[in-house]
Design an enzyme around this catalytic site. Structure first.
Site, PDB file in Angstrom:
ATOM      1  CB  THR A 212      -0.661  -0.046   1.013  1.00  0.00           C
ATOM      2  OG1 THR A 212      -1.430   1.656   1.770  1.00  0.00           O
ATOM      3  CG2 THR A 212      -0.053  -0.325   2.666  1.00  0.00           C
ATOM      4  CG  ASP A 213      -0.819   4.997  -0.951  1.00  0.00           C
ATOM      5  OD1 ASP A 213      -1.304   4.277  -0.383  1.00  0.00           O
ATOM      6  OD2 ASP A 213      -2.138   6.037  -2.139  1.00  0.00           O
ATOM      7  CD  GLU A 214      -3.819   3.488   4.769  1.00  0.00           C
ATOM      8  OE1 GLU A 214      -3.709   3.169   5.233  1.00  0.00           O
ATOM      9  OE2 GLU A 214      -4.655   3.367   3.979  1.00  0.00           O
TER      10      GLU A 214
ATOM     11  CE1 TYR B 144      -3.169  -2.827   5.531  1.00  0.00           C
ATOM     12  CE2 TYR B 144      -2.976  -0.392   5.141  1.00  0.00           C
ATOM     13  CZ  TYR B 144      -3.295  -1.686   5.409  1.00  0.00           C
ATOM     14  OH  TYR B 144      -3.211  -1.940   3.216  1.00  0.00           O
TER      15      TYR B 144
ATOM     16  CE  LYS C 248       0.202  -4.505   2.682  1.00  0.00           C
ATOM     17  NZ  LYS C 248       0.616  -5.919   2.564  1.00  0.00           N
TER      18      LYS C 248
HETATM   19  P1  NAD Z   1      -9.600  -7.614   2.775  1.00  0.00           P
HETATM   20  O1  NAD Z   1      -9.402  -6.943   3.923  1.00  0.00           O
HETATM   21  O2  NAD Z   1     -10.918  -7.022   1.809  1.00  0.00           O
HETATM   22  O3  NAD Z   1      -8.767  -9.122   2.667  1.00  0.00           O
HETATM   23  C1  NAD Z   1      -8.333  -9.581   3.146  1.00  0.00           C
HETATM   24  C2  NAD Z   1      -8.107 -11.552   2.902  1.00  0.00           C
HETATM   25  O4  NAD Z   1      -7.171 -11.744   3.680  1.00  0.00           O
HETATM   26  C3  NAD Z   1      -9.954 -11.634   3.881  1.00  0.00           C
HETATM   27  O5  NAD Z   1     -10.081 -12.641   2.503  1.00  0.00           O
HETATM   28  C4  NAD Z   1      -8.947 -12.498   4.374  1.00  0.00           C
HETATM   29  O6  NAD Z   1     -10.073 -13.660   4.860  1.00  0.00           O
HETATM   30  C5  NAD Z   1      -7.349 -12.800   4.553  1.00  0.00           C
HETATM   31  N1  NAD Z   1      -6.356 -13.700   5.349  1.00  0.00           N
HETATM   32  C6  NAD Z   1      -6.686 -12.613   6.487  1.00  0.00           C
HETATM   33  N2  NAD Z   1      -5.399 -13.045   7.470  1.00  0.00           N
HETATM   34  C7  NAD Z   1      -5.227 -13.635   7.110  1.00  0.00           C
HETATM   35  C8  NAD Z   1      -4.177 -15.216   7.082  1.00  0.00           C
HETATM   36  N3  NAD Z   1      -3.619 -15.156   8.662  1.00  0.00           N
HETATM   37  N4  NAD Z   1      -3.976 -16.803   6.009  1.00  0.00           N
HETATM   38  C9  NAD Z   1      -4.424 -16.267   5.164  1.00  0.00           C
HETATM   39  N5  NAD Z   1      -6.037 -15.238   5.057  1.00  0.00           N
HETATM   40  C10 NAD Z   1      -6.281 -14.176   5.547  1.00  0.00           C
HETATM   41  O7  NAD Z   1      -8.626  -6.706   1.973  1.00  0.00           O
HETATM   42  P2  NAD Z   1      -7.767  -6.362   0.273  1.00  0.00           P
HETATM   43  O8  NAD Z   1      -8.673  -4.993   0.102  1.00  0.00           O
HETATM   44  O9  NAD Z   1      -8.456  -6.890  -0.185  1.00  0.00           O
HETATM   45  O10 NAD Z   1      -6.168  -5.979   0.085  1.00  0.00           O
HETATM   46  C11 NAD Z   1      -5.859  -6.770  -0.330  1.00  0.00           C
HETATM   47  C12 NAD Z   1      -4.005  -6.555  -0.320  1.00  0.00           C
HETATM   48  O11 NAD Z   1      -4.193  -5.512  -0.762  1.00  0.00           O
HETATM   49  C13 NAD Z   1      -3.619  -5.835   1.677  1.00  0.00           C
HETATM   50  O12 NAD Z   1      -2.120  -6.816   1.691  1.00  0.00           O
HETATM   51  C14 NAD Z   1      -3.871  -5.120   1.621  1.00  0.00           C
HETATM   52  O13 NAD Z   1      -2.670  -4.211   2.153  1.00  0.00           O
HETATM   53  C15 NAD Z   1      -3.406  -4.318   0.164  1.00  0.00           C
HETATM   54  N6  NAD Z   1      -3.680  -3.315  -0.469  1.00  0.00           N
HETATM   55  C16 NAD Z   1      -5.051  -2.923  -0.175  1.00  0.00           C
HETATM   56  C17 NAD Z   1      -6.078  -1.238  -0.572  1.00  0.00           C
HETATM   57  C18 NAD Z   1      -7.138  -1.455  -0.968  1.00  0.00           C
HETATM   58  O14 NAD Z   1      -7.942  -0.272  -0.949  1.00  0.00           O
HETATM   59  N7  NAD Z   1      -7.585  -2.338  -0.221  1.00  0.00           N
HETATM   60  C19 NAD Z   1      -4.718  -0.786  -1.348  1.00  0.00           C
HETATM   61  C20 NAD Z   1      -2.832  -0.984  -1.521  1.00  0.00           C
HETATM   62  C21 NAD Z   1      -2.871  -2.024  -1.168  1.00  0.00           C
HETATM   63  P1  TYD Z   2     -10.833   4.078   4.458  1.00  0.00           P
HETATM   64  O1  TYD Z   2     -11.653   3.232   3.143  1.00  0.00           O
HETATM   65  O2  TYD Z   2     -10.474   2.535   6.056  1.00  0.00           O
HETATM   66  O3  TYD Z   2      -9.410   3.924   3.137  1.00  0.00           O
HETATM   67  P2  TYD Z   2      -7.898   3.911   4.131  1.00  0.00           P
HETATM   68  O4  TYD Z   2      -8.140   4.678   5.824  1.00  0.00           O
HETATM   69  O5  TYD Z   2      -7.164   2.559   4.111  1.00  0.00           O
HETATM   70  O6  TYD Z   2      -7.504   5.433   3.396  1.00  0.00           O
HETATM   71  O7  TYD Z   2     -10.706   5.291   4.480  1.00  0.00           O
HETATM   72  C1  TYD Z   2     -10.495   6.230   3.532  1.00  0.00           C
HETATM   73  C2  TYD Z   2     -10.304   7.575   3.786  1.00  0.00           C
HETATM   74  O8  TYD Z   2     -12.526   7.650   4.646  1.00  0.00           O
HETATM   75  C3  TYD Z   2     -10.185   8.274   5.405  1.00  0.00           C
HETATM   76  O9  TYD Z   2      -9.689   9.263   5.488  1.00  0.00           O
HETATM   77  C4  TYD Z   2     -11.008   7.899   6.254  1.00  0.00           C
HETATM   78  C5  TYD Z   2     -12.509   8.382   5.614  1.00  0.00           C
HETATM   79  N1  TYD Z   2     -13.092   7.679   6.631  1.00  0.00           N
HETATM   80  C6  TYD Z   2     -14.757   8.100   6.900  1.00  0.00           C
HETATM   81  O10 TYD Z   2     -14.576   9.002   6.684  1.00  0.00           O
HETATM   82  N2  TYD Z   2     -15.647   7.328   8.040  1.00  0.00           N
HETATM   83  C7  TYD Z   2     -15.662   6.517   7.825  1.00  0.00           C
HETATM   84  O11 TYD Z   2     -16.365   6.010   8.100  1.00  0.00           O
HETATM   85  C8  TYD Z   2     -14.430   5.596   6.932  1.00  0.00           C
HETATM   86  C9  TYD Z   2     -14.476   4.037   7.485  1.00  0.00           C
HETATM   87  C10 TYD Z   2     -13.124   6.054   7.048  1.00  0.00           C
END
Ligand code: NAD
Ligand code: TYD
Length: 334
Positions: A123-125, A148, A152
Site C-alpha cells: 500500500t501507499d500508506e 496497519y 505493511k
Molecule cells: P481484504 O481485507 O478485503 O481481504 C484480505 C483477505 O485476507 C481476506 O480474504 C482474509 O480472509 C484473508 N486473510 C486475512 N488473514 C489471513 C491469514 N492469516 N491467512 C490467510 N488469509 C488471511 O483486503 P483487500 O482490501 O483485498 O487488500 C488485499 C491486499 O491489498 C492487502 O495486502 C492490502 O494491504 C493491499 N492493499 C489494499 C488496498 C485497498 O484499497 N483495499 C490498497 C493497496 C493495497
Molecule cells: P478507508 O476506506 O478506511 O481507507 P484508508 O484509511 O486505508 O485510506 O478510509 C478512506 C478515507 O475515508 C479515510 O480518510 C478515512 C475516511 N473514512 C470516513 O470519513 N468515515 C468512515 O466511516 C470510514 C470507514 C473512512
C-alpha cells in the site's frame, strides 16, 4: 503457470482471481485464505467449479501448510492481510501476526523451495502522510503512521531483505486506495453506499477533507499482472489512479448517484492519527512497463454503486452478521 494467491477471498484478491482466470485460459490458481471476518467465498461462487481453480482454507502463518502449497506453485501473489486502519487502531496484534509473521512464513517457504517468484501486494500508506503538495514515488522514505501501515511497512522491508540477502525473486507494488465490486462494507465507499441504501447516515471523520488517490480495482489487478510478468526482479512499483479526491467530494458524488441530500452526512470524531493526504506518482510503472489506469473515477464509481444496489443480499448478510456485532461492540450503532 500455477499461481498461489493468498487472501483470494477478500476484495482485491477475489477480483484478481476473476481477472486471471478470464485472461489466461492455461493458468491455474490456488487460493489460500483463512476466511477471517472479511474473507467471503461468495465472491468466487462463479469460479468454484472451474477445474483451474482450487480453494484451500488455511492460515498464511501455518508454516507446514504454506511450505506444501508454495512447493507446488510457480509464483506466489501475496494479498492476505488485515487491511482496515480503524481495526488496527483498536487492536494492532492481529496486524503484526498476519501482515508481518504471515509474510515471513511465505517468504521462508519461497526461499526453501528453490527461490520461488514472489509478488507482494502493498500500500501507499507505508509512506505516511503528504502535505497539500507532492507525490509518493519509489524513492519516498517509509514513514508509516497507523498500526496497519506500520505492519505493511515491516512486511515490505522483509520482502526487500529477502531479495537483498537471499536473492529471492521478488517484486512489490505499493498501491493507492482501491474501490469496486466485493469490497467489504467497512471501508469508506462501500460503507457509505450501503448505509444510504439502508436509509442510514454516513459518518464522515473530522472535517472530511482528507485526500486519497482512488484506483478502480481492475486497474490494480492489471498492474499486478504486468509487474508479475514484466517487472524487474527486486523492484518496487508505485501504482495509483491520479484521481485525488477529498472524502467530502466522494460523499457528495455518492449522495448524488443515489439521489440523497447532504443532510445524510454526519460529521463524527476524527480517526486517531488520521493521515491527511495520499497521492501516487506512477511514472515508473507507466514508463517502464506501459501500465496506466483505464477506468475513469466518475463512471467506475457509478458502476460500483450500481453493483452494490443489485447485490443487496451480499452486503446485507455481512452487515447483519459479524460486521455489525463487531462495530456495535466498539462504537455503538453507526
Ligand atoms: P481484504 O481485507 O478485503 O481481504 C484480505 C483477505 O485476507 C481476506 O480474504 C482474509 O480472509 C484473508 N486473510 C486475512 N488473514 C489471513 C491469514 N492469516 N491467512 C490467510 N488469509 C488471511 O483486503 P483487500 O482490501 O483485498 O487488500 C488485499 C491486499 O491489498 C492487502 O495486502 C492490502 O494491504 C493491499 N492493499 C489494499 C488496498 C485497498 O484499497 N483495499 C490498497 C493497496 C493495497
Ligand atoms: P478507508 O476506506 O478506511 O481507507 P484508508 O484509511 O486505508 O485510506 O478510509 C478512506 C478515507 O475515508 C479515510 O480518510 C478515512 C475516511 N473514512 C470516513 O470519513 N468515515 C468512515 O466511516 C470510514 C470507514 C473512512
Amino acid at each position: 503457470m500455477k499461481l498461489l494467491v493468498t487472501g483470494g477471498a477478500g476484495f482485491i484478491g477475489s477480483n484478481f482471481i476473476h481477472y486471471i482466470l478470464e485472461k489466461y485460459s492455461d493458468y491455474r490458481v490456488v487460493n489460500l485464505d483463512l476466511l477471517t471476518y472479511c474473507g467471503n467465498l461468495e465472491n468466487l461462487k462463479d469460479v468454484e467449479n472451474d477445474p483451474r481453480y482450487k480453494f484451500v482454507k488455511g492460515d498464511i502463518c501455518d508454516v507446514d501448510l504454506v511450505n506444501n502449497l508454495v512447493k507446488n506453485c510457480d509464483a506466489v501473489i501475496h494479498f492476505a492481510a488485515e487491511s482496515h486502519v480503524d481495526r488496527s487502531i483498536l487492536d494492532p496484534g492481529p496486524f503484526v501476526r498476519t501482515n508481518v509473521l504471515g509474510t515471513l512464513a511465505l517468504l521462508n517457504a519461497a526461499r526453501n523451495n528453490n527461490n520461488k517468484r514472489f509478488h507482494h501486494v502493498s500500500t501507499d500508506e507505508v509512506f505516511g502522510s503528504l502535505g497539500p503538495t507532492g507525490y509518493f514515488n519509489e524513492n519516498t522514505p517509509y514513514d508509516p503512521g497507523s498500526p496497519y501501515s506500520a505492519s505493511k511497512a515491516a512486511s515490505d522491508h522483509f520482502v526487500r531483505a529477502y531479495f537483498h540477502t537471499y536473492k529471492l525473486p521478488i517484486t512489490i507494488t505499493n498501491c493507492s486506495n482501491n474501490y469496486g465490486e466485493y469490497e467489504f462494507p467497512e471501508k469508506l465507499i462501500p460503507l457509505f453506499v450501503t448505509n444510504l441504501l439502508e436509509g442510514k447516515n454516513v459518518p464522515l471523520y473530522g472535517d472530511g477533507l482528507n485526500v486519497r488517490d482512488w484506483l478502480y480495482v481492475i486497474d490494480h489487478c492489471e498492474a499486478i499482472d504486468v509487474v508479475l510478468h514484466k517487472g524487474k526482479i527486486g523492484e518496487t512499483y508505485c501504482v495509483g489512479g491520479n484521481e485525488e479526491k477529498t472524502n467530502l467530494e466522494i460523499t457528495y458524488k455518492i449522495l448524488e448517484i443515489l439521489g440523497f441530500g447532504k443532510d445524510k452526512i454526519e460529521f463524527v470524531a476524527d480517526r486517531k492519527g488520521h493521515d491527511r493526504r495520499y497521492a501516487i506518482d506512477a511514472t515508473k510503472i507507466k514508463k517502464e512497463l506501459g501500465w496506466g489506469p483505464k477506468y475513469k473515477f466518475d463512471s467506475a464509481l457509478k458502476q460500483t454503486v450500481a453493483w452494490y444496489k443489485t447485490h443487496e443480499a451480499w452486503w446485507q448478510r455481512i452487515k447483519s452478521g459479524e460486521y455489525l456485532k463487531y462495530y456495535e461492540a466498539q462504537y455503538g450503532k453507526k
